[in-house]
Design an enzyme around this catalytic site. Structure first.
Site, PDB file in Angstrom:
ATOM      1  N   LYS A 103      -5.427  -9.677  -5.738  1.00 17.58           N
ATOM      2  CA  LYS A 103      -6.670 -10.023  -5.044  1.00 17.58           C
ATOM      3  C   LYS A 103      -7.781  -9.017  -5.329  1.00 17.58           C
ATOM      4  O   LYS A 103      -7.510  -7.845  -5.632  1.00 17.58           O
ATOM      5  CB  LYS A 103      -6.432 -10.151  -3.543  1.00 17.58           C
ATOM      6  CG  LYS A 103      -6.381  -8.845  -2.788  1.00 17.58           C
ATOM      7  CD  LYS A 103      -6.504  -9.061  -1.289  1.00 17.58           C
ATOM      8  CE  LYS A 103      -6.725  -7.708  -0.625  1.00 17.58           C
ATOM      9  NZ  LYS A 103      -7.804  -7.622   0.287  1.00 17.58           N
ATOM     10  N   LYS A 122       0.804  -1.220   0.000  1.00 19.93           N
ATOM     11  CA  LYS A 122       0.000   0.000   0.000  1.00 19.93           C
ATOM     12  C   LYS A 122       0.836   1.270   0.000  1.00 19.93           C
ATOM     13  O   LYS A 122       0.333   2.341  -0.315  1.00 19.93           O
ATOM     14  CB  LYS A 122      -0.990  -0.014   1.167  1.00 19.93           C
ATOM     15  CG  LYS A 122      -2.042  -1.098   0.996  1.00 19.93           C
ATOM     16  CD  LYS A 122      -3.232  -0.951   1.907  1.00 19.93           C
ATOM     17  CE  LYS A 122      -4.265  -2.015   1.517  1.00 19.93           C
ATOM     18  NZ  LYS A 122      -5.464  -2.008   2.294  1.00 19.93           N
ATOM     19  N   LYS A 146     -11.449  -3.824  -2.187  1.00 21.97           N
ATOM     20  CA  LYS A 146     -12.426  -2.728  -2.138  1.00 21.97           C
ATOM     21  C   LYS A 146     -11.871  -1.440  -2.709  1.00 21.97           C
ATOM     22  O   LYS A 146     -12.575  -0.688  -3.363  1.00 21.97           O
ATOM     23  CB  LYS A 146     -12.796  -2.438  -0.675  1.00 21.97           C
ATOM     24  CG  LYS A 146     -13.774  -3.393  -0.070  1.00 21.97           C
ATOM     25  CD  LYS A 146     -14.308  -2.765   1.218  1.00 21.97           C
ATOM     26  CE  LYS A 146     -14.313  -3.753   2.357  1.00 21.97           C
ATOM     27  NZ  LYS A 146     -13.078  -3.777   3.150  1.00 21.97           N
TER      28      LYS A 146
END
Ligand code: AQP
Length: 330
Positions: free
Chosen positions: A195, A112, A198
């Protein structure tokens, strides 16, 4: 009977199918066997920039999604993390027990923060695995049902619990991860190397739990496939393997049975069948979800009751923790 704890981050209006398959599906089943505590982990949403009004709305809708998925507030404790202050108190204490080396090794932090300059990476993004450890340990949770992406954080949580116990005496059970054998990591429909997530910027990556039928159909028909035309799960067919996992999860049928059904048929037929299966699965979810949101008073009552129950358990743990670490005068 074990004490189960898990949570969902309200970083979108509704969860995606990967959240359901990798996590909620297990949560619903565990309610029959264990003492369960489920939480909308709103404090975790603050690790990336957020809009206050949107966060407020999403926290409610995440709770509604859990109930619509089958979490029964009569049997499980359901609440918002920020309404139980003990999570943040224990976070600070565990921060002082954790090590920078172990936090720097977390792959989610590395992923991230990859495109951000070191100087401007949020400290919250770095620290949130400690908050996650506190979330579970403050309830003396024993079993943590999560998707595979959380495995490393669970290992860190175990290390922190063990270190605390070694230093201050046996206080926390060392929690076990509970990761499903099938569907633990649902991959993106547009790229099976990553993956389903969201916070993706790519609309065809995922299926939202409230996607209308025509949108579900379009996304599945557009999903990337592998070379060849055989519908079989195998390491050289990551896209079809992923779609088969989804098919299996939403129909509760084994992958082998679905492979047999599509033997000799191509990807086109398989995708049409999968789209219908997902639509049939999501239809009742959508109806229940809307019904829950239409009665905000009932939802508030559920969350108030859940927070009160959670607070009582968390306060009990914190009394012991404060005592053990020397924060009480006598
Ligand atoms: N793709 C996935 N496959 C299987 N399980 C998954 N989970 C998340 N993505 C997948 C599991 O869902 C639970 C709730 O996830 P979360 O809200 O804590 O968020 P996350 O794990 O960081 O992943 P998301 O949903 O994709 O959110 P963003 O993009 O905000 O990071 C967890 O148990 C998780 O393992």
């Amino acid at each position: 009977m074990a004490r189960v704890f898990s949570g969902v981050k309200p970083t979108a209006d509704v969860p995606h199918l990967g959240n359901y398959i990798g996590a909620f599906r297990q949560w619903v089943a565990l309610q029959d066997l264990h003492e369960c505590i489920f939480c909308v982990v709103d404090l975790h949403s603050l690790t990336v920039p957020w809009d206050p009004e949107l966060l407020r709305k999403r926290s409610r809708s995440a709770a509604a999604s859990l109930i619509a998925s089958g979490i029964d507030p009569e049997r499980s404790v359901l609440f918002l993390q920020s309404e139980v202050m003990e999570h943040t108190e224990l976070t600070w204490i565990l921060t002082c027990v954790s090590r920078m080396g172990e936090l720097s090794r977390m792959t989610q932090f590395k992923d991230k923060s990859r495109n951000t300059e070191n100087e401007s990476i949020g400290t919250g993004l770095y620290m949130y695995p400690v908050l996650m450890a506190a979330d579970v340990l403050v309830y003396r949770g024993e079993l943590v049902p999560v998707g595979e992406d959380q495995k490393q954080h669970l290992e860190l949580m175990r290390d922190i619990a063990e270190r605390f116990n070694r230093t201050f005496g046996d206080t926390f059970p060392v929690p076990d991860p509970y990761i499903p054998v099938e569907g633990a990591r649902i991959m993106g429909l547009d790229d099976p190397a990553y993956k389903m997530a969201k916070t993706t910027e790519r609309p065809n990556n995922l299926i939202w739990m409230n996607d209308p039928p025509e949108v579900v159909r379009k996304k599945i028909l557009r999903a990337v496939t592998d070379s060849g035309r055989e519908v079989v799960a195998s390491p050289d067919k990551p896209a079809i393997t992923n779609l088969l996992s989804i098919y299996s999860a939403v129909t509760a049928r084994p992958v082998s049975e679905i492979e047999q059904e599509y033997e000799g048929k191509g990807y086109g037929d398989f995708k049409k069948g999968l789209a219908q299966a997902v639509i049939d699965f999501l239809d009742p979810f959508r109806a229940r979800y809307l019904e829950i949101l239409e009665d905000p008073g009932r939802l508030d009552k559920i969350l108030d009751t859940g927070a009160a129950q959670a607070r009582e358990m968390a306060q009990e743990t914190m009394q012991v923790v404060r005592d053990r670490i020397g924060l009480r005068r006598s």
